[in-house]
Design an enzyme around this catalytic site. Structure first.
Site, PDB file in Angstrom:
ATOM      1  N   GLY A  65      22.133  20.805  61.365  1.00 21.33           N
ATOM      2  CA  GLY A  65      23.167  21.837  61.453  1.00 21.33           C
ATOM      3  C   GLY A  65      22.516  23.202  61.546  1.00 21.33           C
ATOM      4  O   GLY A  65      23.050  24.195  61.065  1.00 21.33           O
ATOM      5  N   ALA A  66      21.341  23.248  62.199  1.00 23.74           N
ATOM      6  CA  ALA A  66      20.513  24.455  62.196  1.00 23.74           C
ATOM      7  C   ALA A  66      21.133  25.627  62.938  1.00 23.74           C
ATOM      8  O   ALA A  66      20.712  26.772  62.743  1.00 23.74           O
ATOM      9  CB  ALA A  66      19.137  24.138  62.795  1.00 23.74           C
ATOM     10  N   ASP A 290      37.029  24.894  46.657  1.00 21.32           N
ATOM     11  CA  ASP A 290      35.924  25.697  47.155  1.00 21.32           C
ATOM     12  C   ASP A 290      35.113  26.330  46.031  1.00 21.32           C
ATOM     13  O   ASP A 290      33.898  26.501  46.155  1.00 21.32           O
ATOM     14  CB  ASP A 290      36.466  26.792  48.085  1.00 21.32           C
ATOM     15  CG  ASP A 290      35.389  27.428  48.937  1.00 21.32           C
ATOM     16  OD1 ASP A 290      34.488  26.696  49.398  1.00 21.32           O
ATOM     17  OD2 ASP A 290      35.434  28.656  49.150  1.00 21.32           O
ATOM     18  N   HIS A 295      31.692  25.461  41.222  1.00 20.28           N
ATOM     19  CA  HIS A 295      30.933  26.588  40.658  1.00 20.28           C
ATOM     20  C   HIS A 295      31.359  26.913  39.223  1.00 20.28           C
ATOM     21  O   HIS A 295      30.529  27.008  38.316  1.00 20.28           O
ATOM     22  CB  HIS A 295      31.132  27.846  41.511  1.00 20.28           C
ATOM     23  CG  HIS A 295      30.691  27.697  42.937  1.00 20.28           C
ATOM     24  ND1 HIS A 295      29.723  26.805  43.334  1.00 20.28           N
ATOM     25  CD2 HIS A 295      31.073  28.351  44.065  1.00 20.28           C
ATOM     26  CE1 HIS A 295      29.534  26.908  44.631  1.00 20.28           C
ATOM     27  NE2 HIS A 295      30.339  27.834  45.102  1.00 20.28           N
ATOM     28  N   LYS A 386      39.058  31.584  36.414  1.00 20.64           N
ATOM     29  CA  LYS A 386      39.808  32.430  37.348  1.00 20.64           C
ATOM     30  C   LYS A 386      38.978  32.656  38.605  1.00 20.64           C
ATOM     31  O   LYS A 386      37.809  33.042  38.525  1.00 20.64           O
ATOM     32  CB  LYS A 386      40.134  33.774  36.691  1.00 20.64           C
ATOM     33  CG  LYS A 386      40.831  34.772  37.613  1.00 20.64           C
ATOM     34  CD  LYS A 386      41.092  36.100  36.881  1.00 20.64           C
ATOM     35  CE  LYS A 386      41.747  37.130  37.783  1.00 20.64           C
ATOM     36  NZ  LYS A 386      42.035  38.397  37.067  1.00 20.64           N
ATOM     37  N   LYS A 389      40.290  35.184  46.295  1.00 23.39           N
ATOM     38  CA  LYS A 389      39.905  36.048  47.405  1.00 23.39           C
ATOM     39  C   LYS A 389      40.906  37.191  47.513  1.00 23.39           C
ATOM     40  O   LYS A 389      42.032  37.092  47.035  1.00 23.39           O
ATOM     41  CB  LYS A 389      39.873  35.251  48.717  1.00 23.39           C
ATOM     42  CG  LYS A 389      38.753  34.228  48.785  1.00 23.39           C
ATOM     43  CD  LYS A 389      38.772  33.509  50.112  1.00 23.39           C
ATOM     44  CE  LYS A 389      37.555  32.613  50.268  1.00 23.39           C
ATOM     45  NZ  LYS A 389      36.302  33.378  50.383  1.00 23.39           N
ATOM     46  N   ARG A 394      34.339  42.534  43.851  1.00 25.70           N
ATOM     47  CA  ARG A 394      33.510  41.337  44.020  1.00 25.70           C
ATOM     48  C   ARG A 394      32.627  41.199  42.789  1.00 25.70           C
ATOM     49  O   ARG A 394      31.783  42.050  42.509  1.00 25.70           O
ATOM     50  CB  ARG A 394      32.636  41.457  45.262  1.00 25.70           C
ATOM     51  CG  ARG A 394      31.640  40.303  45.428  1.00 25.70           C
ATOM     52  CD  ARG A 394      30.755  40.485  46.650  1.00 25.70           C
ATOM     53  NE  ARG A 394      29.719  39.463  46.687  1.00 25.70           N
ATOM     54  CZ  ARG A 394      28.502  39.607  46.207  1.00 25.70           C
ATOM     55  NH1 ARG A 394      28.162  40.757  45.626  1.00 25.70           N
ATOM     56  NH2 ARG A 394      27.615  38.622  46.279  1.00 25.70           N
ATOM     57  N   ARG A 399      32.682  35.683  30.325  1.00 23.13           N
ATOM     58  CA  ARG A 399      33.057  36.635  29.276  1.00 23.13           C
ATOM     59  C   ARG A 399      33.477  35.840  28.036  1.00 23.13           C
ATOM     60  O   ARG A 399      34.496  35.145  28.051  1.00 23.13           O
ATOM     61  CB  ARG A 399      34.204  37.522  29.762  1.00 23.13           C
ATOM     62  CG  ARG A 399      34.573  38.670  28.821  1.00 23.13           C
ATOM     63  CD  ARG A 399      35.589  39.586  29.498  1.00 23.13           C
ATOM     64  NE  ARG A 399      35.003  40.283  30.640  1.00 23.13           N
ATOM     65  CZ  ARG A 399      34.498  41.507  30.597  1.00 23.13           C
ATOM     66  NH1 ARG A 399      34.517  42.190  29.448  1.00 23.13           N
ATOM     67  NH2 ARG A 399      34.008  42.073  31.678  1.00 23.13           N
ATOM     68  N   SER A 452      20.254  44.967  31.580  1.00 19.02           N
ATOM     69  CA  SER A 452      20.469  44.982  33.025  1.00 19.02           C
ATOM     70  C   SER A 452      19.158  44.620  33.707  1.00 19.02           C
ATOM     71  O   SER A 452      18.129  45.263  33.484  1.00 19.02           O
ATOM     72  CB  SER A 452      20.940  46.368  33.494  1.00 19.02           C
ATOM     73  OG  SER A 452      22.223  46.643  32.986  1.00 19.02           O
TER      74      SER A 452
END
Length: 547
Positions: A65-66, A290, A295, A386, A389, A394, A399, A452
């Protein structure tokens, strides 16, 4: 008997040579922070001995699938950085394969457009290792010709004298509809008979529990489970890597990491854009499949799992599976789904702006669900997932909201502590806490203990998730990949609600593009104790906007 004795002697000699190689590798490892893609892993003798044994074998990485977006935007840039850093052999062979006919020069130009602007010499060296062949994904003839006419000769040339065969990685950057046919052709014509073979499979792994089980059954007819690497790129992200270090290398967290001190856990994935040309794929799968089922559920498992016996792949995944099995299936009362639309003045975007979205689509672009883990540590603690889109920003974060300090009467204006793990962008860990404002008053203020990454660590290049994961495949480490029983446990949680939403065509709640999502989502979270406290903004966001 004599033959067996000689075999044992040969193995003993090989072990001695491998141990010498291990000693050399350990010296290199101590000075090279990128020598292991998994910062939690300590290199084992088995790892080094395998690499020592493979020095006379070629490494070929097939990208199936390159010509697709995933390969151009993620796979090849990741391979470039691994090659540039010396983490894969300089003589690696990277063979792209897709249906699109094009010359090698044309293909290299396509790849080069997605590589970093600097590193001109490194790009030349990398592109010299990239090849291309075209053919059908189910065409055994085309794959056979690719291997026999080109790959075998390239492998022998890359090693030179003492060539002993090849190890091969197969990255299937393909749509699910061609997985099985491609797997059959690869297994029959492209598998190495003189080295190991490892197959990377991209999500989605099916559409529900039944289709996932069927896909796994089909793949297992071609590949052994230890040859399959089901990739979830969130497991390769820096903060996912850091979760186990944070929890199990810092003694302060274990006593409070439970239902007695934690009020709720919220795991969020937000994008401030729409489908952006992926509507055809997205409308078939939706935001739950998705993002949420994979994820976010993987991040939940890392937050909630018990301490593993070791950092080996099987021990870590065993603990994650225990968490997933302790979660009931999501019911209709535990979820809110939505679709983004324009505002009242017609501004912004609508999901239906894309021509590939059916006019009667009920595919959610937003979802929030509440899950509970039925075990002693987490009983009664809501885990709020949660994702959406077309939202106001973003970011992805975990949390952890702690319970209020008692007695509350001492400081009525105090708000609960929160431990926030920013996954992307601008990775950070910060603990929100109450402090007294300097001066003569007794006013309280929310402040933070802030780690950070950009400010604390001087890293010229923070490896992308795909870099870590591809390197782990080359090294044979399954730690950051999804095991088949883990996948089944995840699908069991969401399959019933997916079937209900789709069979009954339940309409999603509309929310305006660029907002936080449906108001009903906040109401559901608040029902289970989550609170959104105004008046605090993490300083890291402001700093990064200025940069």
């Amino acid at each position: 008997m004599a033959t067996d004795l000689q075999k044992l002697r040969d193995e003993n000699d090989a072990l001695k040579r491998r141990l010498e190689e291990l000693e050399a590798q350990n010296k290199h490892h101590s000075t090279n922070p990128l020598a292991s893609s998994n910062l939690m892993e300590v290199e084992t003798p088995a790892d080094s001995s395998k690499r020592a044994a493979d020095t006379k074998k070629a490494l070929t990485i097939f990208v199936l699938g390159a010509s697709g977006d995933l390969a151009k935007k993620k796979t090849y840039p990741a391979l470039f950085h691994l090659h540039r850093s010396g983490l894969i052999p300089s003589n690696v062979i990277i063979m792209g394969y897709a249906r699109t006919e094009m010359s090698r020069d044309e293909f290299q130009k396509r790849i080069a457009a997605f590589l970093p602007k600097n590193f001109d010499d490194e790009k030349i060296a990398f592109l010299a290792r990239c090849y291309y062949a075209s053919g059908g994904y189910d065409s055994r003839e085309a794959m056979k010709a690719m291997v026999h006419d080109r790959v075998i000769a390239l492998e022998a040339e890359s090693v030179g004298e003492g060539f002993q065969g090849a190890n091969r990685v197969f990255y299937m950057a393909l749509p699910p509809s061609v997985f099985v046919k491609t797997a059959a052709a690869v297994r029959a014509e492209v598998f190495s008979s003189s080295g190991w073979n490892r197959v990377i499979v991209e999500k989605p792994f099916g559409k529900d529990l039944e289709s996932s089980a069927k896909l796994n059954e089909q793949l297992s007819s071609f590949f052994a489970e230890d040859q399959i690497y089901r990739i979830d790129h969130y497991l390769g992200k820096e903060m996912a890597q850091n979760m186990m270090v944070l929890r199990f290398a810092n003694a302060i967290f274990e006593p409070i990491w439970n239902r007695y001190h934690i009020a709720n856990v919220k795991i969020t994935f937000k994008e401030n854009f729409g489908t952006e040309g992926r509507a055809g794929y997205f409308d078939e799968f939706g935001i739950i499949r998705d993002v949420m089922q994979n994820h976010l559920l993987q991040l939940l498992a890392l937050v909630a799992m018990e301490c593993p016996v070791s950092l080996s792949a099987e021990d870590v995944r065993d603990e994650k599976v225990k968490v997933l099995r302790a979660i009931d299936s999501v019911g209709p009362e535990d979820i809110i789904v939505g679709q983004y639309v324009r505002d009242a003045d017609g501004k912004g975007e609508s999901y239906f702006d894309d021509k590939d979205v059916p006019r009667d689509s009920v595919t959610p672009t937003f979802a929030q669900s509440v899950l509970f883990i039925k075990n002693q540590r987490w009983a009664g603690v809501p885990f709020i997932l949660k994702c959406g889109k077309g939202l106001n920003e973003r970011k992805a974060e975990i949390r952890i909201q702690f319970k209020k300090a008692v007695p509350e009467e001492l400081f009525p204006s105090a708000v609960p502590n929160e431990l926030v793990l920013r996954v992307q962008p601008n990775e950070a860990i910060y603990l929100k806490m109450m402090t007294k404002v300097p001066g003569l008053s007794s006013e309280l203020s929310q402040s933070e203990l802030d780690l950070s990454y950009k400010e604390r660590f001087d890293t010229k290049h923070n490896p992308d998730a795909y870099e870590r994961l591809i390197l782990d495949v080359v090294r044979g480490d399954h730690n950051l990949f999804v095991r088949v029983d883990e996948l089944q446990a995840a699908w069991r949680i969401f399959t019933p609600i997916l079937h209900k939403l789709e069979s009954e065509k339940l309409p999603p709640v509309k929310y305006v593009f660029g907002t936080r999502g449906p108001e009903q989502a906040d109401e559901l979270a608040e029902k289970w104790g989550w609170r959104r406290y105004e008046g605090y903004n993490w300083p890291g966001d402001a700093k990064n906007k200025k940069q």
